[in-house]
Write a protein that holds these residues in place. Sequence first.
Motif, PDB file in Angstrom:
ATOM      1  N   MET A   1       0.741  -1.050  -0.286  1.00  0.00           N
ATOM      2  CA  MET A   1      -0.193   0.269  -0.036  1.00  0.00           C
ATOM      3  C   MET A   1       1.270   1.195   0.252  1.00  0.00           C
ATOM      4  N   ARG A   2       0.549   2.221  -0.740  1.00  0.00           N
ATOM      5  CA  ARG A   2       1.493   3.745  -0.863  1.00  0.00           C
ATOM      6  C   ARG A   2       1.067   4.506  -0.944  1.00  0.00           C
ATOM      7  N   LEU A   3       0.983   5.568   0.096  1.00  0.00           N
ATOM      8  CA  LEU A   3       0.737   6.366   0.515  1.00  0.00           C
ATOM      9  C   LEU A   3       1.213   7.601  -0.536  1.00  0.00           C
ATOM     10  N   TYR A   4       0.776   8.572  -1.424  1.00  0.00           N
ATOM     11  CA  TYR A   4       1.265   9.439  -1.837  1.00  0.00           C
ATOM     12  C   TYR A   4       1.310  10.966  -1.018  1.00  0.00           C
ATOM     13  N   GLN A   5       2.015  11.809  -0.702  1.00  0.00           N
ATOM     14  CA  GLN A   5       1.606  12.707   0.473  1.00  0.00           C
ATOM     15  C   GLN A   5       2.943  13.202   0.316  1.00  0.00           C
ATOM     16  N   MET A   6       2.515  14.262   1.317  1.00  0.00           N
ATOM     17  CA  MET A   6       4.141  15.343   1.193  1.00  0.00           C
ATOM     18  C   MET A   6       4.094  15.841   3.055  1.00  0.00           C
ATOM     19  N   HIS A   7       5.643  15.147   3.084  1.00  0.00           N
ATOM     20  CA  HIS A   7       5.674  15.367   4.914  1.00  0.00           C
ATOM     21  C   HIS A   7       5.575  16.445   5.417  1.00  0.00           C
ATOM     22  N   TYR A   8       5.692  17.939   5.153  1.00  0.00           N
ATOM     23  CA  TYR A   8       4.871  18.884   5.477  1.00  0.00           C
ATOM     24  C   TYR A   8       3.805  19.130   5.912  1.00  0.00           C
ATOM     25  N   SER A   9       2.630  18.419   5.026  1.00  0.00           N
ATOM     26  CA  SER A   9       1.607  19.357   4.412  1.00  0.00           C
ATOM     27  C   SER A   9       0.901  18.770   5.979  1.00  0.00           C
ATOM     28  N   ARG A  41      -1.563  11.035 -11.710  1.00  0.00           N
ATOM     29  CA  ARG A  41      -3.096  10.542 -12.773  1.00  0.00           C
ATOM     30  C   ARG A  41      -2.940   9.254 -12.732  1.00  0.00           C
ATOM     31  N   ALA A  42      -1.457   9.175 -13.396  1.00  0.00           N
ATOM     32  CA  ALA A  42      -1.382   7.488 -13.385  1.00  0.00           C
ATOM     33  C   ALA A  42      -1.720   6.338 -12.589  1.00  0.00           C
ATOM     34  N   VAL A  43      -0.522   6.485 -11.140  1.00  0.00           N
ATOM     35  CA  VAL A  43      -1.178   6.066 -10.385  1.00  0.00           C
ATOM     36  C   VAL A  43      -2.872   5.756 -10.510  1.00  0.00           C
ATOM     37  N   ALA A  44      -3.366   6.543 -10.043  1.00  0.00           N
ATOM     38  CA  ALA A  44      -4.899   6.480  -9.681  1.00  0.00           C
ATOM     39  C   ALA A  44      -5.746   6.549 -10.890  1.00  0.00           C
ATOM     40  N   LYS A  45      -5.257   6.276 -11.847  1.00  0.00           N
ATOM     41  CA  LYS A  45      -5.625   5.835 -13.147  1.00  0.00           C
ATOM     42  C   LYS A  45      -6.567   6.992 -13.413  1.00  0.00           C
ATOM     43  N   ARG A  46      -6.423   8.712 -12.987  1.00  0.00           N
ATOM     44  CA  ARG A  46      -7.526   9.032 -13.432  1.00  0.00           C
ATOM     45  C   ARG A  46      -6.680  10.698 -14.384  1.00  0.00           C
ATOM     46  N   PRO A  47      -6.800  10.372 -15.485  1.00  0.00           N
ATOM     47  CA  PRO A  47      -6.507  10.854 -16.797  1.00  0.00           C
ATOM     48  C   PRO A  47      -7.186  12.625 -16.448  1.00  0.00           C
ATOM     49  N   TRP A  48      -8.080  13.166 -15.637  1.00  0.00           N
ATOM     50  CA  TRP A  48      -8.894  14.774 -15.711  1.00  0.00           C
ATOM     51  C   TRP A  48      -9.596  14.534 -14.029  1.00  0.00           C
ATOM     52  N   GLY A  49     -10.540  16.038 -14.382  1.00  0.00           N
ATOM     53  CA  GLY A  49     -10.651  16.065 -12.776  1.00  0.00           C
ATOM     54  C   GLY A  49      -9.140  16.875 -11.488  1.00  0.00           C
ATOM     55  N   LYS A  50     -10.050  16.959 -10.792  1.00  0.00           N
ATOM     56  CA  LYS A  50      -8.854  17.902  -9.566  1.00  0.00           C
ATOM     57  C   LYS A  50      -7.717  16.546  -8.973  1.00  0.00           C
ATOM     58  N   ILE A  51      -6.416  16.561  -9.203  1.00  0.00           N
ATOM     59  CA  ILE A  51      -5.935  15.457  -8.297  1.00  0.00           C
ATOM     60  C   ILE A  51      -5.103  16.036  -7.199  1.00  0.00           C
ATOM     61  N   THR A  52      -4.966  15.501  -5.931  1.00  0.00           N
ATOM     62  CA  THR A  52      -4.615  16.785  -4.697  1.00  0.00           C
ATOM     63  C   THR A  52      -3.692  14.985  -4.398  1.00  0.00           C
ATOM     64  N   VAL A  53      -3.025  15.260  -3.222  1.00  0.00           N
ATOM     65  CA  VAL A  53      -2.659  14.430  -1.899  1.00  0.00           C
ATOM     66  C   VAL A  53      -3.311  14.958  -0.933  1.00  0.00           C
ATOM     67  N   PRO A  54      -2.894  13.937   0.059  1.00  0.00           N
ATOM     68  CA  PRO A  54      -2.896  12.713   0.382  1.00  0.00           C
ATOM     69  C   PRO A  54      -4.051  11.949  -0.730  1.00  0.00           C
ATOM     70  N   LEU A  55      -2.621  10.837  -1.026  1.00  0.00           N
ATOM     71  CA  LEU A  55      -3.763  10.016  -1.848  1.00  0.00           C
ATOM     72  C   LEU A  55      -3.490   8.079  -1.870  1.00  0.00           C
ATOM     73  N   LEU A  56      -4.342   7.562  -1.240  1.00  0.00           N
ATOM     74  CA  LEU A  56      -3.797   6.069  -1.338  1.00  0.00           C
ATOM     75  C   LEU A  56      -3.956   5.431  -2.189  1.00  0.00           C
ATOM     76  N   VAL A  57      -2.927   4.921  -2.655  1.00  0.00           N
ATOM     77  CA  VAL A  57      -3.213   3.428  -3.427  1.00  0.00           C
ATOM     78  C   VAL A  57      -3.092   2.008  -3.194  1.00  0.00           C
ATOM     79  N   ALA A  58      -4.150   0.880  -2.961  1.00  0.00           N
ATOM     80  CA  ALA A  58      -4.003   0.060  -2.018  1.00  0.00           C
ATOM     81  C   ALA A  58      -4.511  -1.286  -3.632  1.00  0.00           C
ATOM     82  N   GLY A  59      -3.240  -1.866  -4.063  1.00  0.00           N
ATOM     83  CA  GLY A  59      -4.323  -2.665  -4.881  1.00  0.00           C
ATOM     84  C   GLY A  59      -4.509  -2.330  -6.346  1.00  0.00           C
ATOM     85  N   ASP A  60      -5.714  -2.374  -6.634  1.00  0.00           N
ATOM     86  CA  ASP A  60      -5.827  -1.840  -7.682  1.00  0.00           C
ATOM     87  C   ASP A  60      -7.057  -0.369  -7.125  1.00  0.00           C
ATOM     88  N   GLN A  61      -6.846  -0.321  -6.131  1.00  0.00           N
ATOM     89  CA  GLN A  61      -8.150   0.725  -5.329  1.00  0.00           C
ATOM     90  C   GLN A  61      -7.460   2.006  -5.423  1.00  0.00           C
TER      91      GLN A  61
END
Length: 245
Positions: A1-9, A41-61
């Motif tokens: 499981m990966r969390l895309y994040q910013m350490h200071y946010s 966008r690539a890891v979340a498979k979301r080519p459009w719309g607003k995308i921000t962190v935190p974003l969690l990727v767990a398997g294909d979710q």
Amino acid sequence: MRLYQMHYSPWSERARWALEHHHLSFEKVEHVPVLGVPLLRAVAKRPWGKITVPLLVAGDQSVQGSLEIARWAEEKGTGEPLFPPGQDEAIERWHQVGEGLLEAGRILVTRRVAGDREAQRESTPAFVPEGLRGAVAAGAGVVTGLLAQKYGFSGVDSSTARAQAREGLLALRAALPSGARHLIGERFSYADLLMAASLQFLRPVADLYMPIGPATRRCWSNPDLAEEFADLLAWRDQIFAEHRR
Ligand SMILES: N[C@@H](CCC(=O)N[C@@H](CS)C(=O)NCC(=O)O)C(=O)O
């Protein structure tokens, strides 16, 4: 499981805290503001719309947003619940107060980082070699301009942001009469967690919880608001001391 994040946010801190509270282990991937968006966008498979962190990727979710990640952690993890039954509306209301606070905080902090070369150096990604950090930091001005556009605050002045911040802080103070420890009922809940994390731009929490460089700490500090709302910072520090592993 990966969390895309910013350490200071503080938004990322809410997600890390909820995941760790529920004993879920994950790998942290540091996001570079704006420039890292194509990867998100690539890891979340979301080519459009607003995308921000935190974003969690767990398997294909993939799960985007601090509140959504905290709810996901509550469902998948173990440990004491953070969402008391029947209190979804109250949590959602506190989430909105926290968003108002952090949006105001983002304006104040981003403006300061834009004028602080040392803070820009500290925020360059770890993979940039020491000798190149100054040059890379020079591009940070472009990034802060793009952030102002993305989050729609180019035309908002700092006193408006400060007034918006005070509104949220006064709402928090009103909900914590002297001696009160929790926002909902008698137990620690996600409302406490999210609001405690949202006070980061008044005065950052100790490095023990969120290590940041001295210039970043300077940019994230608003001494006048910190002084006016010292009672809320004392509450925040106690919540961290008791509940942040
Ligand atoms: N409502 C979202 C807001 C998240 C957010 O605003 N994230 C900003 C933090 S400054 C971000 O991703 N900035 C980096 C970028 O846009 O590239 C949440 O609760 O997670």
